[in-house]
Design a protein around this motif. Structure first.
Motif, mmCIF file in Angstrom:
data_model
loop_
_atom_site.group_PDB
_atom_site.id
_atom_site.type_symbol
_atom_site.label_atom_id
_atom_site.label_comp_id
_atom_site.label_asym_id
_atom_site.label_seq_id
_atom_site.Cartn_x
_atom_site.Cartn_y
_atom_site.Cartn_z
ATOM 1 N N ARG A 41 -20.658 -8.846 -65.112
ATOM 2 C CA ARG A 41 -21.346 -9.999 -65.691
ATOM 3 C C ARG A 41 -20.329 -10.971 -66.267
ATOM 4 O O ARG A 41 -20.426 -11.422 -67.419
ATOM 5 N N ARG A 42 -19.331 -11.306 -65.461
ATOM 6 C CA ARG A 42 -18.276 -12.206 -65.918
ATOM 7 C C ARG A 42 -18.043 -13.283 -64.867
ATOM 8 O O ARG A 42 -18.350 -13.105 -63.692
ATOM 9 N N ALA A 43 -17.484 -14.392 -65.314
ATOM 10 C CA ALA A 43 -17.070 -15.429 -64.371
ATOM 11 C C ALA A 43 -15.947 -14.886 -63.499
ATOM 12 O O ALA A 43 -15.168 -14.013 -63.911
ATOM 13 N N PHE A 44 -15.858 -15.412 -62.264
ATOM 14 C CA PHE A 44 -14.795 -14.976 -61.361
ATOM 15 C C PHE A 44 -14.389 -16.141 -60.477
ATOM 16 O O PHE A 44 -15.109 -17.131 -60.327
ATOM 17 N N LEU A 45 -13.209 -16.022 -59.886
ATOM 18 C CA LEU A 45 -12.663 -17.055 -59.016
ATOM 19 C C LEU A 45 -12.926 -16.678 -57.561
ATOM 20 O O LEU A 45 -12.835 -15.500 -57.195
ATOM 21 N N VAL A 46 -13.249 -17.673 -56.751
ATOM 22 C CA VAL A 46 -13.439 -17.486 -55.307
ATOM 23 C C VAL A 46 -12.531 -18.461 -54.573
ATOM 24 O O VAL A 46 -12.497 -19.656 -54.901
ATOM 25 N N GLY A 47 -11.781 -17.972 -53.604
ATOM 26 C CA GLY A 47 -10.943 -18.837 -52.788
ATOM 27 C C GLY A 47 -10.955 -18.395 -51.344
ATOM 28 O O GLY A 47 -11.215 -17.221 -51.045
ATOM 29 N N HIS A 48 -10.695 -19.330 -50.449
ATOM 30 C CA HIS A 48 -10.590 -19.020 -49.024
ATOM 31 C C HIS A 48 -9.123 -18.763 -48.689
ATOM 32 O O HIS A 48 -8.288 -19.662 -48.821
ATOM 33 N N ALA A 49 -8.846 -17.568 -48.225
ATOM 34 C CA ALA A 49 -7.448 -17.188 -47.979
ATOM 35 C C ALA A 49 -6.848 -17.897 -46.783
ATOM 36 O O ALA A 49 -5.639 -17.776 -46.538
ATOM 37 N N ASP A 50 -7.646 -18.647 -46.020
ATOM 38 C CA ASP A 50 -7.077 -19.401 -44.901
ATOM 39 C C ASP A 50 -6.755 -20.837 -45.288
ATOM 40 O O ASP A 50 -6.483 -21.670 -44.432
ATOM 41 N N ASN A 51 -6.774 -21.135 -46.594
ATOM 42 C CA ASN A 51 -6.249 -22.397 -47.105
ATOM 43 C C ASN A 51 -4.883 -22.160 -47.720
ATOM 44 O O ASN A 51 -4.592 -21.070 -48.220
#
Length: 231
Positions: free
Chosen positions: A97-107
């Motif tokens: 129940r925490r904020a998290f980071l999302v990124g695309h590894a192909d960038n």
């Protein structure tokens, strides 16, 4: 904070290179894309990273085993692709129940993680997520963002002809649990963030602008340009 690096895509626009190597391991100046992400995130406020796999997963497993960050990396295999939102939903227990980071590894992206985290912490109270933006030289291939007076995303144009500007979604986010709850409410396993989630949260998405470097390594020309530009 934990992070999700999306790495399961087929990389079809980079074939034949991606017939023999997953897109997330394509090298830029001799260094795999995943290495850039791990070296950026893990020393700078991100505790653990989850990486989803699908195409050529054994190569990603071997990469993890050889990585100096291997004890802070969790891999999860997707037998069927789930989409960006679907992967978040399937792995919601990892984030709690925490904020998290999302990124695309192909960038290929370079930015201050600390400033990104700070921008999210200082976002307007109604914002459920913070989107990284950048200025693109190819606006018709990106999601173009228009913001309101409060700096929140008011309109979003996903890969349209003649979009109104060049300020684009970098597909890097910090997400609050409320967004995961919305994804779950859709009642589907495959969910796309850009087309199914972002439109729902218009006027509730803060922005953080990346003025350093960001490029989608989506085709041979973008790969060539990254090789020439990145220092």
């Amino acid at each position: 904070m934990r992070a999700l690096l999306l790495a399961a895509g087929l990389g079809t626009r980079l074939r034949p290179l991606t017939d023999r190597i997953p897109k997330c391991l394509v090298p830029i100046r001799g260094k795999p894309l995943l290495s850039y992400w791990l070296d950026l995130l893990l020393p700078n406020g991100i505790d653990e990273v989850l990486i989803n796999t699908h195409h050529l997963p054994k190569m990603v497993e071997a990469f993890r085993e050889a990585s100096p960050w291997r004890d802070r990396i969790t891999l999860v295999y997707e037998a069927e692709l789930l989409g960006t939102g679907g992967t978040i939903l399937a792995n919601r227990a990892f984030f709690g129940r925490r904020a998290f980071l999302v990124g695309h590894a192909d960038n290929l992206s370079r930015f201050s993680v600390a400033k990104f985290l700070e921008a999210h912490a200082r976002r307007p109270g109604q914002a459920a997520m913070t989107m990284m933006t950048f200025d693109t030289d190819s606006p018709s291939t990106c999601g173009i963002v228009e913001t309101d007076a409060a700096g929140l995303v008011a309109r979003f144009h996903e890969k349209v002809k003649n979009p109104p500007g060049t300020r684009a979604n970098a597909a890097v986010y910090i997400v609050e649990p409320e967004v995961v709850e919305f994804i779950a409410s859709l009642g589907k396993t495959f969910v796309d963030l850009s087309t199914e989630v972002i439109p729902h949260f218009l006027n509730r998405i803060a922005v953080f602008h990346n003025s350093d470097y960001h490029r989608d390594i989506g085709n041979p020309e973008s790969l060539r340009r990254a090789e020439a530009e990145y220092r």
